[in-house]
Design an enzyme around this catalytic site. Structure first.
Site, mmCIF file in Angstrom:
data_model
loop_
_atom_site.group_PDB
_atom_site.id
_atom_site.type_symbol
_atom_site.label_atom_id
_atom_site.label_comp_id
_atom_site.label_asym_id
_atom_site.label_seq_id
_atom_site.Cartn_x
_atom_site.Cartn_y
_atom_site.Cartn_z
ATOM 1 N N GLU A 130 16.784 15.738 35.238
ATOM 2 C CA GLU A 130 16.624 16.626 36.379
ATOM 3 C C GLU A 130 17.270 17.981 36.081
ATOM 4 O O GLU A 130 18.300 18.042 35.412
ATOM 5 C CB GLU A 130 17.263 16.017 37.628
ATOM 6 C CG GLU A 130 16.626 14.687 38.034
ATOM 7 C CD GLU A 130 17.265 14.085 39.286
ATOM 8 O OE1 GLU A 130 18.245 14.680 39.797
ATOM 9 O OE2 GLU A 130 16.789 13.033 39.743
ATOM 10 N N HIS A 156 14.898 15.153 44.375
ATOM 11 C CA HIS A 156 16.116 14.364 44.621
ATOM 12 C C HIS A 156 16.739 14.734 45.964
ATOM 13 O O HIS A 156 17.909 15.102 46.061
ATOM 14 C CB HIS A 156 17.131 14.574 43.488
ATOM 15 C CG HIS A 156 18.111 13.435 43.374
ATOM 16 N ND1 HIS A 156 18.669 13.062 42.183
ATOM 17 C CD2 HIS A 156 18.624 12.582 44.300
ATOM 18 C CE1 HIS A 156 19.499 12.042 42.362
ATOM 19 N NE2 HIS A 156 19.474 11.736 43.642
#
Length: 631
Positions: A492, A515
């Site tokens: 990420e 997220h």
């Protein structure tokens, strides 16, 4: 223990002993109901600042302020009562110090005796140790000015007052203003401490021998008796990855120094920043590795502002005496609501319909869309989130099946599956809510996707590495899966400025989010309150309740001095601790021990009267990892 010798301590009153300037507060009281009250009070405060930082002479500042005041004698009792509620927090906390050393402390102020004397009297400071100006009044009780014969009303007045005192011995001055520093500049005082708990003036701080954010810090530096075992301003907090602002607010309110960094840090960056940090706050992107812990020379606690802690070397933290706390419940509801919303959105193929509408394409069709009522939901991981989702999904008419490696009590009509394969083969929707342990890496891959029913939906709101993403993309492209929603990814971006790359981009009926499972205002605020509260409780009392790596102890109220001893879990350490206490004739008021596989945690409450050598001997007990004293 014998009282240490204290140099004479001269303390300013306004913005040092109290949080505020007395004349400013008097103006606020005297001008109640006045149409220009706000403007006049603002002018008085600006004149106060100008006099304190040295930009105009003190006598001019005082004369002009009193000219604007419009105050009367009857306003003074109201002012005194108000000032008594605004004594600086660290002064209030150390009230016993002033009572113990009353003969060595003077209040030297350019403020006025009429309101200073009754405030400091509550701290045992006698009237003959208060040196301040006095008001003059007319026959009707209006304050008309000040006594011009008082040296403190004149430029350089504090210097002359100190000269007249003719104190024999060392003299320390503590204050926030330029006139306080001038006593040191004159050579009549040995040290000047800039007190910044309430206000920090650059011109004053730059000239100080020491800057003390609290009175605790002054006492600590001079090895004088204090209420706290350690000044809170010395506790540094490093917050990464943008936790809610409430976290920094709580830590600052406790008196800690707080630094915030918007994104995550990689290992090299964190190693560079961690030295001197007492509390580290992270979310899911920052890893606390053995190398980071090696560089963390003052670390007491790590706060994970999330549920997962797989990004933290928990055993390494234990072996360094670092307690770790997370937020296991605070964002549960937010993740549950996201999962339920994703199920409905995927079932109606909204990820395909919405972009077409934005492009002007009207695609009204029921093909591939279905209600979720009556469909089978398979929950993999029946912990806090999974079990709550089970209840909510059943309430909207879904049939719930679940699988967990641990024995869990099913809620409502949920059906337990004996194996993951059993669950995958019979449900219409699969949602993951497992933890991030290494054993769960690629828990769901090509083999597992092949077991799922044709057209089934798949959700991952757990951890990115638990799913083989290329295998998921292949199952979606082939049409075997009807859609997917993914909120977590193996890799990420560390900041919002980095580009997100994934095989899932551009695939049909795929909902990908950055997220945000726990990213609601309610969840983030809950987390930002829960984690700091657990950490501050640990630091202030030794409580480890809900720590994820320390033995959990909920301690009773502290009785006197509390000794916190963290040691390697080997035989005989408790006996060695008690031998030290027995040999020094220390009375134990309470003792608590709990261990886990790696460490032992001993808390001992003892009487306040003991020889200081006890502390040194306890630090030297074999297998000690970390030792501290609380009082």
């Amino acid at each position: 223990m014998a009282d240490p010798q204290l140099p004479y301590l001269l303390i300013d009153f306004d913005s040092t002993f109290t949080q505020v300037e007395g004349l400013d507060e008097l103006a606020d009281i005297a001008l109640q109901g006045h149409p220009d009250r706000e403007r006049i009070v603002g002018e008085i405060r600006a004149l106060t600042d100008s006099g304190m930082n040295g930009s105009i002479s003190f006598s001019e500042s005082l004369r002009r302020r009193l000219g604007l005041l419009s105050a009367r004698r009857e306003h003074l009792p109201l002012l005194v009562e108000q000032l008594k509620t605004k004594v600086s927090d660290s002064i209030v906390r150390n009230r016993g110090f002033f009572e113990q050393f009353r003969g060595r402390v003077y209040i030297v102020s350019s403020g006025f005796r009429e309101f200073i004397e009754p405030v400091v009297a509550d701290f045992g400071i006698d009237a003959d140790h208060v040196l301040a100006n006095t008001f003059t009044y007319d026959a009707d009780g209006r304050i008309t000015g000040f006594d011009p014969e008082n040296v403190l009303s004149q430029d350089g007045g504090k210097i002359e007052q100190l000269r007249r005192l003719d104190l024999q011995g060392k003299v320390y001055v503590m204050g926030d203003g330029y006139t306080d520093y001038q006593m040191r500049e004159s050579g009549l005082a040995d040290r000047f401490y800039a007190f910044t708990e309430n206000v920090s003036r650059d011109a004053v701080v730059a000239r100080a021998d020491e800057v003390v954010p609290t009175f605790d810090e002054f006492l600590y530096q001079n090895k004088l008796p204090m209420t706290l075992s350690y000044p809170k301003n010395r506790i540094r907090v490093l917050l990464l990855e943008n936790p809610d602002a409430r976290a920094a607010e709580l830590f600052r309110a406790e008196g800690y120094q707080v630094e915030s960094v918007p994104g995550g840090l990689d290992e090299d960056e964190l190693v560079e920043r961690i030295e001197g940090v007492s509390i580290l706050g992270i979310r899911s992107k920052t890893n606390v590795t053995p190398r980071v812990l090696e560089a963390a020379n003052r670390l007491i606690a790590v706060g994970a502002f999330c549920i997962g802690t797989n990004q933290i070397d928990l055993v390494g933290c234990m072996q360094k005496g670092v307690a770790v706390f997370n937020a296991p419940f605070s964002n549960t509801r937010s993740v549950v609501e996201l999962a339920l919303g994703e199920i409905i959105v995927l079932a109606r193929r909204i990820p395909e319909k919405n972009p077409k509408m934005h492009q002007g394409e009207w695609d009204k069709s029921a093909k591939g869309s279905f209600e979720i009522r009556g469909k089978k939901l398979g929950i993999v991981g029946y912990g806090n989130i999974g079990s709550q989702l089970s209840v909510v999904a059943e309430a909207v008419g879904m049939q719930v099946y679940y699988y967990d490696v641990a024995e869990k009590l099913q809620l409502g009509n949920a059906v337990k599956c004996r194996t993951l394969q059993e669950l995958l083969q019979q449900v219409d929707v699969v949602t993951l809510h497992v933890d991030g342990r290494k054993d769960n890496t690629n828990l769901i891959g090509a083999k597992e996707f092949a077991l799922m029913k044709p057209g089934a939906l798949f959700l991952n709101n757990a951890r990115g590495h638990v799913v083989d993403v290329p295998a998921l993309a292949a199952a979606l492209r082939s049409g075997h899966l009807g859609g997917a929603a993914v909120d977590v990814f193996p890799h990420e971006p560390k900041t919002n400025q980095e580009v997100f790359e994934s095989e899932l981009r551009g695939l049909p009926n795929v909902l990908i989010t950055p997220h945000i499972g726990g990213s609601t205002a309610e969840a983030q605020r809950n987390i930002a309150e829960f984690v700091p509260e657990r950490i501050m409780s640990y630091i202030n009392t030794g409580n480890t309740q809900q720590s994820v790596n320390f033995p959990n102890i909920q301690l009773p109220q502290q009785q006197a001095h509390r000794l916190i001893h963290i040691h390697a879990n080997v035989p005989g350490v408790l006996a060695r601790i008690n031998n030290v206490l027995a040999n020094r004739h220390v009375n134990i008021l309470g003792q608590y021990l709990k261990t886990n596989e790696h460490i032992g945690y001993v808390i001992t409450d003892i009487d306040k009267e003991y020889e200081q050598e006890v502390i040194g001997e306890l630090r030297k007990v074999e297998h000690t990892i970390k030792f501290r004293v609380l009082y």
